[in-house]
Design a protein around this motif. Structure first.
Motif: not given
Length: 722
Positions: A206, A214-215, A217, A245
């Protein structure tokens, strides 16, 4: 350091014991067969396997160092997945083969005795090389996930040393180990460790941009100090971190229970089969003994058998002498030093060739050992120059640190490393153009200091772009603006919720369906505030997922519970209390909100998370309990994202105006997709009524918007010490 040593210790011990057992069995078989002259062939094969494994480790290390930062992440992520596959295969294979390993190897050696010494070399090489290559790959992966090599290498060294000692004890028969139980127990632990390596590898992919999300979470426990002893212990042994994530969590949860179940079930099956075989064997042996005792041999027969045995032994000694003579003649033709040198030289030369081919940029990326502590920051940059720069940062202090490479005149950040624990070393690669640079170090004890200013001359066409750090003060005004927006719209939410409650009390369920959508969109349009609302978000907009009673759970309240009742034919007597509860919860939220705090870092994160949730829950239909209004909710979520971005536009414009422009373009594209499903009478096309092309277009455009938004959290992350 020591918290990173355990996984490597375990893999060193287990793989070392596997390889050591193989070598011990080969040596013991030759010694007992009176073939000590052939031991050199075995050790030659072992040496070749060791040389190949070390060369493989060198290729991994040096080719990865030549890749750019994103390429290193992808390279490490792919190898992590391969390592997980190898380790998983290895633990299942050894669980199955531990009982028959000795017999299989003895059979191979016996067969090899009838051939040249080269067969023994190949036999020992193949038997040991597999373990060595697996060890190199897994150790490289664990060292990369740890961010430093000292702890993993120490752990692996101790594990291998203990394995060698154990194998010597087994060979000399001074040590007894239940190998089946040993490999079963270590297999369980390695599966847990491999699950963490899998999660880490997915995170690497990622970060490298190969996989999105990637963001996104699943959890971000910012209250936990990732540099604390317990956090570093868990991260070092299990690769579980305070922030993971959704993809990492899903991968971990899919791999661990399933693999563990199959492994444990196999252990139980093997144990049951072994017990049955032992019982049958005992019965057969007893019957055979009774049969043999019933038929005694005559004296003539015993003499004939003894004579045959003597003749066979004599023939074996003659054959052994003849073969030993042939080997000595062959050894005179090829010097032993040449054989030994080639064993180590061939893999080494091949590794150098591979490194030269796969790492052509090595000469352009200078390597610098950078040291930092609470008394000095960023010493050791000996050759500042434009182009690719490779740093190896070591924290010699007593506290966890964040390290930034900045322009001291503007504080623009060009590269950073977070949570560099004491005693650890991590790589940092950046491409620079001409200018002034300095390292800035911020320790968890409050110490903040900078290095001297380094002057770089020259230029680079692909240099990293620096961005101004965002401080807590920078985010205070956006937070205030967003809270004002929420404060202004909560009374609207209350009024529309009261209208819905009145419809349910009337009862007028047709009007309630219309007013339900209005009130629900009021709430969904608040966007980022759900991180501030605490328990009120679950009360007002929670789903039935995870509740013990599902849709019939008495604790389920809020918009989705009312939606379920309205579109599943429940009467007003059931729904009226739910409407009253909704109004009470909104009133409670209005009263509590002024005293609730909003984390400044939530705003940049929510610019991506709101629509990430939309893609996951709305556009899959998971959050639809019968109303068919998923696209209306998605439109409200898009509006909420726009509101959040509007508070951050000044910070974004100063740091990456091009990214802001691209984000705005894709927001308009997604808005047009959703508006096409909104009819003049106020109704919306249901998700299941979209054509395949329409659904693909909405999902594709929203996915691209998420890619554009993914830069915002990193760009506007609070960096108070940078």
């Amino acid at each position: 350091m020591w918290n990173d040593a355990f996984p490597s210790f375990l893999i060193g011990l287990r793989e070392g014991l596997e390889a050591g057992l193989i070598v011990s069995i080969l040596v013991a078989t030759l010694v007992r067969a009176g073939q000590r002259a052939r031991l050199g062939a075995v050790w030659a094969g072992v040496g070749a396997a060791v040389a190949l494994s070390l060369s493989f480790a060198a290729v991994l290390t040096f080719t990865a160092a030549d890749l750019p930062a994103g390429g290193q992440d992808v390279f490490g992520g792919v190898l992590s997945l391969i390592a997980v596959a190898f380790v998983t295969t290895m633990v299942f294979w050894m669980r199955k083969s531990a009982r028959s390993l000795s017999g299989d190897l003895k059979a191979r050696v016996t067969e090899a005795l009838g051939h040249s010494a080269g067969v023994l070399v190949v036999t020992s090489f193949i038997a040991v090389a597999r373990e060595g290559l697996e060890t190199s790959l897994f150790l490289w992966t664990t060292a990369k996930s740890a961010g430093e090599s000292q702890g993993p290498m120490i752990g692996a060294g101790i594990g291998i040393a203990l394995a060698v000692a154990a194998c010597w004890g087994l060979y000399r028969r001074v040590l007894k180990i239940n190998l089946t139980k040993f490999f079963s127990a270590t297999g369980v632990v390695l599966i847990v460790i491999a699950a963490g390596v899998l999660a880490y590898g997915l995170g690497d992919l990622q970060e490298g941009g190969l996989i999105p999300g990637q963001s996104a979470y699943a959890f971000n426990l910012s209250s936990i100090d990732s540099g604390s002893w317990y956090a570093t212990l868990i991260a070092g042994t299990l690769n579980l971190t305070p922030a993971m994530t959704w993809l990492q969590v899903i991968g971990y949860l899919l791999y661990l229970p399933l693999t563990m179940y199959l492994f444990v079930r196999g252990i139980r099956s093997a144990t049951a089969a072994s017990t049955g075989t032992a019982t049958a064997g005992a019965a057969t042996a007893s019957t055979s003994a009774q049969t043999e005792s019933a038929i005694p041999l005559t004296r003539a027969q015993r003499r004939a058998a003894a004579r045959v045995a003597d003749e066979q032994a004599l023939a074996a000694r003659i054959a052994a002498k003849r073969e030993a003579k042939q080997e000595r003649e062959a050894a005179r033709r090829v010097p032993r030093w040449a054989v030994g040198t080639s064993i180590f030289a061939v893999p080494a030369v091949a590794a150098v060739a591979v490194i030269c081919v796969l790492g052509p940029g090595k000469s352009s990326a200078a390597s610098n050992e950078i040291a930092l502590s609470e008394s000095s920051c960023g010493t050791g940059w000996t050759n500042p120059q434009a182009g690719a720069q490779s740093f190896s940062l070591t924290n010699n202090g007593h506290n966890t640190a964040e390290v930034f490479l900045i322009d001291p005149s503007s504080n623009a950040v060009f590269a950073e490393i977070e949570n560099l624990a004491p005693g650890t070393t991590r790589p940092l690669t950046v491409t620079l153009s001409g200018g002034s640079y300095a390292f800035r170090c911020a320790f968890t004890d409050g110490t903040a200091l900078s290095s001297k200013t380094y002057l770089v001359s020259g230029g680079s066409s692909d240099a990293n772009t620096g961005f101004a750090p965002v401080t807590d003060q920078d985010l205070q005004q956006p937070v205030a603006d967003y809270r004002a927006y929420v404060q202004q719209n909560l009374p609207v939410l209350l009024a529309d919720s009261q209208r819905l409650a009145a419809d349910l009390a009337a009862p007028d369920l047709a009007a309630a369906k219309t007013d339900w959508l209005t009130a629900h969109l009021d709430y969904e349009g608040l966007g980022a505030a759900y991180g501030t609302f605490e328990d009120f978000d679950t009360k007002i907009d929670g789903r039935a997922t995870g509740l013990q009673g599902g849709v019939n759970d008495s604790s389920w309240t809020g918009f989705h519970r009312i939606e379920y009742g309205l579109w599943h034919g429940q009467n007003a007597a059931v729904l009226k209390p739910l409407g009253d509860q909704l109004v009470a919860d909104v009133q409670g939220l209005i009263k509590a909100f002024p005293n609730q705090t909003t984390d400044p870092n939530d705003l940049p994160l929510r610019t991506h998370e709101i629509l990430e949730n939309t893609l996951q829950f709305q556009l899959t239909g998971i959050s639809d309990y019968g109303s068919g209004t998923a696209l209306a909710t998605a439109s409200a979520n898009l509006h909420g994202t726009q509101i959040v971005l509007s508070t951050l536009v000044g910070l974004m414009q100063a740091r990456d105006p091009q990214a802001l422009k691209s984000i705005d373009t894709w927001i308009q594209t997604v808005a047009a997709d959703l508006n096409a499903a909104h009819h003049a009478d106020g109704s919306w096309t249901a998700l299941d009524q979209l054509t395949a092309a329409q659904r693909q277009q909405i999902n594709g455009d929203l996915g691209e918007l998420l890619e554009q938004l993914s830069v915002v959290p990193g760009l506007l992350e609070e960096r108070s010490s940078a």
